[in-house]
Design a protein around this motif. Structure first.
Motif: not given
Length: 325
Positions: A307-308, A310-312, A315
């Motif tokens: 999940r982390k 995916d967020e990076r 961005a």
């Protein structure tokens, strides 16, 4: 079929099998899976997937044209992934040595080992022919990488037991299939996409063979198999990790959607674990139960890491799009 009694191992909470006992006990399963594989696998000709009419000589004795990136029909991320995927296939002699030494060259095991090697050999043949004929990558760099990678050879991270090796290839074959398939989708060249789809079909059949074999191992030696799966999943690395510049290439492939934590969790680990109901197996001894619990916790943690990522990734891609705009 009679099998010598397995020695008792108090830590595992049940009789522990030696590699020799497991190889013998699983022989019938290997023969069954081999026969199934031979019925469903379709022979194919590597040369039929190569755009030979696009080819021309390179510099050297034949006095050809130098390679230039503009000649490639493949996207930047496609070129990176194709080189990594081919170099992985190039180490086939080392892979064959590993599994032939472990599984043997006789009986159904030996027949499978040689058949698997022959099928995998097609992959390296067609990929290299495609890359050179279509001028998708720098041929000099490719050859230098091949020499460096093969000079190092390959030694499995999971050589402790036969069960570790079976568990590893069950996941690794699926990981390779996903990597090839995604490379084709992101390559930008329909010819490349078709070729890698053909290779991915083989890899999926190989995964099914090893996955079913792993399932049989769970029935015979559940604690030992659970411990092996735990070890493999928590320490998994792709076989190409030793090639030149792998970490940088892997990072770019992750960002480019070829292979990353989310894909590894959702499309590689979860499907095998779910199909075999690994986290639902009951009747385990202390060591098997502890391994099962650790595996479940690891998968939860990996999902959080994904999940982390995916967020990076979102961005970074948004920032790149804004800069282009």
């Amino acid at each position: 079929m009679t099998i010598a009694p397995a020695r008792h191992n108090g830590e595992l909470g049940q009789a522990a099998w030696s590699d020799a006992q497991l190889l013998y006990a699983l022989e019938e399963v290997v023969e069954k899976e081999l026969n199934r594989h031979l019925k469903v696998a379709k022979d194919w000709m590597p040369h039929e997937y190569v755009p030979w009419s696009d080819g021309r000589n390179f510099p050297g004795p034949l006095d050809g044209d130098a390679w230039d990136p503009e000649q490639s029909k493949v996207s930047d991320i496609g070129r990176i992934a194709l080189v990594v995927n081919l170099l992985t296939e190039d180490n086939l002699p080392s892979y064959h040595h590993e599994i032939a030494t472990l599984f043997g060259r006789d009986g159904a095991w030996g027949t499978w080992v040689h058949r698997w090697t022959a099928e995998e050999g097609r992959h390296g043949i067609v990929m290299r022919d495609y890359l050179l004929t279509s001028r998708a990558v720098d041929p000099d760099e490719l050859e230098r990488f091949r020499m460096a990678h093969m000079s190092e050879g390959f030694e499995s991270d999971n050589s402790h037991s036969m069960l570790h090796s079976v568990a590893y290839v069950a996941f690794q074959e699926l990981a390779t299939r996903i990597s090839h398939r995604n490379t084709g989708h992101h390559s930008g060249d329909p010819v490349c996409d078709r070729m890698l789809a053909r290779i991915a079909t083989d890899e999926n059949l190989h995964m099914v063979f090893y996955r079913n074999l792993l399932g049989a191992a769970f029935e015979m030696a559940p604690d030992q198999t659970m411990c092996a799966v735990r070890d493999v999943v928590t320490g998994f690395r792709m076989p190409g990790h030793g090639m030149p510049g792998f970490e940088r290439s892997a990072a770019r492939m992750a960002l480019g959607g070829i292979y990353n934590l989310r894909i590894h969790h959702d499309d590689v680990l979860q499907p095998v674990l779910r199909f075999l109901k690994v986290l639902e197996i009951g009747g385990l001894g202390p060591a098997g139960l502890a391994a099962q619990e650790e595996l479940g916790l690891f998968m939860d943690g990996l999902d959080g890491q994904a999940r982390k990522f995916d967020e990076r990734q979102a961005a970074i891609l948004a920032r790149r799009k804004a800069n282009r705009g």
